[in-house]
Design an enzyme around this catalytic site. Structure first.
Site, PDB file in Angstrom:
ATOM      1  N   ARG A 142      11.770 -18.068   3.883  1.00 17.93           N
ATOM      2  CA  ARG A 142      11.762 -16.828   4.406  1.00 17.93           C
ATOM      3  C   ARG A 142      12.864 -15.792   3.980  1.00 17.93           C
ATOM      4  O   ARG A 142      12.328 -14.616   3.550  1.00 17.93           O
ATOM      5  CB  ARG A 142      11.949 -16.819   6.328  1.00 17.93           C
ATOM      6  CG  ARG A 142      12.143 -15.547   6.789  1.00 17.93           C
ATOM      7  CD  ARG A 142      12.016 -15.501   8.184  1.00 17.93           C
ATOM      8  NE  ARG A 142      12.394 -16.629   9.061  1.00 17.93           N
ATOM      9  CZ  ARG A 142      13.767 -16.928   9.105  1.00 17.93           C
ATOM     10  NH1 ARG A 142      14.904 -16.050   8.771  1.00 17.93           N
ATOM     11  NH2 ARG A 142      13.988 -18.064   9.999  1.00 17.93           N
ATOM     12  N   TYR A 162      -0.917   7.636   6.135  1.00 15.94           N
ATOM     13  CA  TYR A 162      -1.932   6.621   6.245  1.00 15.94           C
ATOM     14  C   TYR A 162      -2.019   6.356   7.875  1.00 15.94           C
ATOM     15  O   TYR A 162      -0.891   6.333   8.687  1.00 15.94           O
ATOM     16  CB  TYR A 162      -1.406   5.452   5.417  1.00 15.94           C
ATOM     17  CG  TYR A 162      -2.341   4.283   5.666  1.00 15.94           C
ATOM     18  CD1 TYR A 162      -3.390   4.022   5.003  1.00 15.94           C
ATOM     19  CD2 TYR A 162      -1.738   3.016   6.276  1.00 15.94           C
ATOM     20  CE1 TYR A 162      -4.164   2.739   5.249  1.00 15.94           C
ATOM     21  CE2 TYR A 162      -2.405   1.931   6.598  1.00 15.94           C
ATOM     22  CZ  TYR A 162      -3.589   1.749   6.178  1.00 15.94           C
ATOM     23  OH  TYR A 162      -4.077   0.477   6.183  1.00 15.94           O
ATOM     24  N   ASP A 222       5.540   6.671  -0.169  1.00 18.14           N
ATOM     25  CA  ASP A 222       4.516   5.507  -0.152  1.00 18.14           C
ATOM     26  C   ASP A 222       3.603   5.979  -1.381  1.00 18.14           C
ATOM     27  O   ASP A 222       2.892   6.859  -1.436  1.00 18.14           O
ATOM     28  CB  ASP A 222       3.450   5.511   1.106  1.00 18.14           C
ATOM     29  CG  ASP A 222       2.650   4.498   1.162  1.00 18.14           C
ATOM     30  OD1 ASP A 222       2.053   4.026   0.115  1.00 18.14           O
ATOM     31  OD2 ASP A 222       1.919   4.209   2.139  1.00 18.14           O
ATOM     32  N   LYS A 236      -3.518  -2.956  -2.609  1.00 17.54           N
ATOM     33  CA  LYS A 236      -4.279  -2.214  -3.514  1.00 17.54           C
ATOM     34  C   LYS A 236      -4.227  -2.356  -4.845  1.00 17.54           C
ATOM     35  O   LYS A 236      -4.394  -3.313  -5.422  1.00 17.54           O
ATOM     36  CB  LYS A 236      -4.102  -0.653  -2.994  1.00 17.54           C
ATOM     37  CG  LYS A 236      -3.825  -0.583  -1.305  1.00 17.54           C
ATOM     38  CD  LYS A 236      -5.121  -0.760  -0.692  1.00 17.54           C
ATOM     39  CE  LYS A 236      -4.662  -1.118   0.940  1.00 17.54           C
ATOM     40  NZ  LYS A 236      -4.401   0.146   1.604  1.00 17.54           N
TER      41      LYS A 236
HETATM   42  C1  LIG Z   1      -3.292   0.053   2.935  1.00 14.36           C
HETATM   43  C2  LIG Z   1      -2.315   1.147   2.959  1.00 14.36           C
HETATM   44  C3  LIG Z   1      -1.151   0.880   3.693  1.00 14.36           C
HETATM   45  C4  LIG Z   1      -1.107  -0.498   4.441  1.00 14.36           C
HETATM   46  O1  LIG Z   1      -1.083  -1.579   3.935  1.00 14.36           O
HETATM   47  P1  LIG Z   1      -1.502  -2.909   4.205  1.00 14.36           P
HETATM   48  O2  LIG Z   1      -1.338  -3.727   2.897  1.00 14.36           O
HETATM   49  O3  LIG Z   1      -2.968  -2.743   4.739  1.00 14.36           O
HETATM   50  O4  LIG Z   1      -0.741  -3.243   5.545  1.00 14.36           O
HETATM   51  C5  LIG Z   1      -0.152   1.732   3.918  1.00 14.36           C
HETATM   52  N1  LIG Z   1      -0.186   2.904   3.103  1.00 14.36           N
HETATM   53  C6  LIG Z   1      -1.279   3.171   2.381  1.00 14.36           C
HETATM   54  C7  LIG Z   1      -1.265   4.558   1.315  1.00 14.36           C
HETATM   55  C8  LIG Z   1      -2.175   2.524   2.150  1.00 14.36           C
HETATM   56  O5  LIG Z   1      -3.375   2.754   1.549  1.00 14.36           O
END
Ligand SMILES: *Cc1c(COP(=O)(O)O)cnc(C)c1O
Length: 405
Positions: free
Chosen positions: A56, A108, A180, A205
């Site tokens: 962890r 998001y 982000d 992603k």
């Molecule tokens: C998908 C996404 C998130 C969240 O990520 P998860 O892996 O689904 O928890 C945050 N910001 C953006 C821009 C995203 O596309």
């Protein structure tokens, strides 16, 4: 560099992604770094802890991924988490009770929900503003936020904000800046080099890119911020699993070639869509008419491969179009090698009220596309078959309907 595994600084994205951890196994000389699934590690002797003691807190496979992402973003080091949301959760642990977050109004949905819920519990203060509105942004900064959150391009209308400018303003007010960077990846945008302190990814992603891992990462520019977030990630247990890190590191190897191909396909699909008579509007930062085009040109090295567009018609037209598709999958998420299409109003933004959707520009005829790396001719042909399925199509001369192909 924080650890022995990062002995060489490699400057280019392609090389960093391909070489991260390669030949780091001193025991057997494995080319590909081994996957360490062990939850715990022996002490070398009494009161003699090795580099890792418990997975962890730290894991060799996860650490390689964190360092690779930091090298790609130009940061000090990275913390790999169990999801994008847990990466964002880890970042906001930096705030003390009552401290303020300034976030974009179109961030998001999961980020919006987390910040809002923290504010409703009385844990933080919060402002959502349209960061393209300079007056609103300046007013919000007067309230001395501790953290300014940026997400660009935004979802689903791909609004673009100026990272360098907002970071500078935020710094003048003593705020930390987190970006982000999920939609572009470090191949097309490097927020830390534009003045941000922290970058967050949903590695689910583009970073992993194969739609088979949910994961996240936080990359910090400075050691102290890194140490603080790492402490909280361990304390709250949001660090990522070793196997997920192994898969994500494998996905990362091809990041550059994937992103380039995604973008090439996206450009061609945009060209097709803008000239199609059944398309009302196309949202893509690469279009000269897009409100964020100039900023995107300045701060990005590519326009990405997320596209949104409005069909000329109502929700019935949308349904018919989607039914006509065979290659694109109707699904949420993005950034995988496979092409996806989504209807924000009933899918990603279904939790947002109709009124709020209208304010955000999300209408019933809006579709969002994550362009994959399939053959572009097949993707365009698939859209052609979608448009041919529209009820109103009978009234359009065949020559016009296929003109964009
Ligand atoms: C998908 C996404 C998130 C969240 O990520 P998860 O892996 O689904 O928890 C945050 N910001 C953006 C821009 C995203 O596309």
């Amino acid at each position: 560099m924080p650890t022995s595994n990062r002995t060489q600084h490699r400057a280019t994205i392609e090389t960093i992604a391909v070489r991260a951890g390669i030949e780091s196994d001193s025991q057997h000389g494995a080319i590909t770094p081994p996957l360490y699934l062990s939850s715990n590690y022996s002490f070398a002797g009494f009161d003699d802890k090795r580099e890792f003691d418990y997975s962890r807190s730290g894991n060799p496979t996860r650490q390689l991924l964190g360092q690779a992402l930091a090298d790609l973003e130009g940061g000090y080091d990275g913390i790999v988490t169990s999801s994008g949301m847990s990466a964002i959760f880890a970042v906001i642990q930096l705030l003390k009770g009552g401290e303020r977050i300034l976030a974009p109004h179109d961030c998001y949905g999961g980020t919006f929900r987390l910040f809002k819920s923290y504010a409703e519990k009385g844990l933080i203060s919060l402002d959502f503003v349209d960061q393209t509105d300079e007056v609103a942004l300046t007013a919000a900064l007067q309230k001395k936020p501790k953290l300014v959150w940026i997400e660009t391009p935004s979802n689903p209308l791909l609004r673009v904000v100026d990272i360098e400018k907002i970071s500078k303003q935020a710094k003048e007010h003593g705020a930390l800046v987190a970006v982000d960077n999920t939609f572009l990846s470090p191949v097309f945008q490097k927020p830390l080099l534009l003045g941000a302190d922290i970058v967050v990814h949903s590695t689910t992603k583009y970073i992993n890119g194969h739609s088979d891992v949910v994961g996240g990462a936080v990359i910090a520019k400075d050691q102290q911020v890194f140490e603080d977030i790492k402490w909280w990630a361990n304390c709250t247990g949001v660090t990522g699993a070793a196997f997920d890190s192994f898969l994500t590191l494998r996905g990362l190897r091809t990041l550059d070639v994937r992103i380039q191909r995604h973008a090439k396909n996206a450009n061609k699909l945009v060209d097709y869509l803008v000239s199609h008579p059944q398309v009302e509007h196309v949202y893509f930062p690469g279009l000269v008419g897009h409100p964020g085009h100039e900023i995107a040109k300045k701060q990005q090295s590519g326009f990405g491969s997320m596209i949104s567009f409005k069909i000329n018609g109502d929700v019935e037209a949308v349904k018919a179009f989607l039914t006509g598709l065979n290659v694109f999958s109707l699904a949420e998420s993005l950034g995988g090698v496979e092409s996806l299409i989504c209807h924000p109003a009933t899918m990603t933004h279904a939790a947002v009220s109709i009124e709020e959707q209208a304010i955000a520009g999300i209408t019933q005829n809006l579709l969002r596309v994550s362009v994959g790396i399939e053959n572009i001719d097949d993707l365009i042909e698939d859209f052609e078959s979608g448009f041919n399925a529209l009820p109103s199509n009978e009234s359009i001369p065949i020559s016009a309907a296929v003109a964009g192909c």
